[in-house]
Design an enzyme around this catalytic site. Sequence first.
Site, PDB file in Angstrom:
ATOM      1  N   HIS A 186      51.150  17.434  54.816  1.00 24.71           N
ATOM      2  CA  HIS A 186      52.543  17.182  54.888  1.00 24.71           C
ATOM      3  C   HIS A 186      52.783  16.326  56.239  1.00 24.71           C
ATOM      4  CE1 HIS A 186      57.207  19.058  55.006  1.00 24.71           C
ATOM      5  NE2 HIS A 186      56.908  17.622  54.936  1.00 24.71           N
TER       6      HIS A 186
ATOM      7  N   GLY B  41      59.512  11.957  49.213  1.00 26.74           N
ATOM      8  CA  GLY B  41      61.074  11.877  49.038  1.00 26.74           C
ATOM      9  C   GLY B  41      61.889  11.851  50.439  1.00 26.74           C
TER      10      GLY B  41
ATOM     11  N   LEU C 275      60.642  10.166  55.491  1.00 24.37           N
ATOM     12  CA  LEU C 275      60.200  10.253  54.470  1.00 24.37           C
ATOM     13  C   LEU C 275      58.840  11.516  54.403  1.00 24.37           C
ATOM     14  CD1 LEU C 275      59.176   9.382  51.414  1.00 24.37           C
ATOM     15  CD2 LEU C 275      57.720   7.730  52.474  1.00 24.37           C
ATOM     16  N   HIS C 276      59.188  12.508  53.472  1.00 22.77           N
ATOM     17  CA  HIS C 276      58.205  13.613  53.299  1.00 22.77           C
ATOM     18  C   HIS C 276      57.091  13.107  52.447  1.00 22.77           C
ATOM     19  CE1 HIS C 276      60.603  16.795  55.615  1.00 22.77           C
ATOM     20  NE2 HIS C 276      61.752  15.926  55.238  1.00 22.77           N
ATOM     21  N   CYS C 277      55.979  13.198  53.066  1.00 25.48           N
ATOM     22  CA  CYS C 277      54.854  12.512  52.002  1.00 25.48           C
ATOM     23  C   CYS C 277      53.899  14.132  51.892  1.00 25.48           C
ATOM     24  CB  CYS C 277      53.797  11.519  52.844  1.00 25.48           C
ATOM     25  SG  CYS C 277      55.059  10.278  53.425  1.00 25.48           S
TER      26      CYS C 277
END
Length: 176
Positions: free
Chosen positions: A65, A113, A127-129
């Site tokens: 994350h 997102g 941005l969360h990846c």
Amino acid sequence: MTLSWLLSRGVCGGQRQVASREYDSSCVFCRVGSGEEEPANSKAVLHKNDRMVAFHDRSPAADVHILVCSVAHIESAKDLKRGEEDFKLVSDMLDLGKTLIAELAPQDETQYGFHLPPFNSVDHLHLHCFALPFRPAWKAWKYKQLPTPLGTTYLTASELLKELRPEPSVSETASI
């Protein structure tokens, strides 16, 4: 309810004040982006340039994350405007996130997102990846589009890019 409508609304439905995009010493992500502070999880910064910084989330919701943050202090996706500058920033953030996830977890399913106010935990564009699955599985609810009286909670990067894509100029549309 479209993103264009959401982008024009504030937390209580009024117009939002657009942030100046200047460094904010009270913002943890500004301090990480400037190099003044290490990420809270004590892991090193994964990538940094003049526009973005990437590091592991301090409370991961998946095996991998990563957060990709703008260096400029932009409060949220709602403060972005349709046009080349913001489209390129989000596109570059997504490209960096995809590259880092591919290096760290190449076989996994992914998700990218942004939380929308008032559902973001830090008022700084990030941005969360994810390399999925979510762990524990219940954390998935936090990264889904859930309708609320205040708007949706989360927006995928690809949906945001659709809204930010610059409109073709008159000369471009005339040649089509």
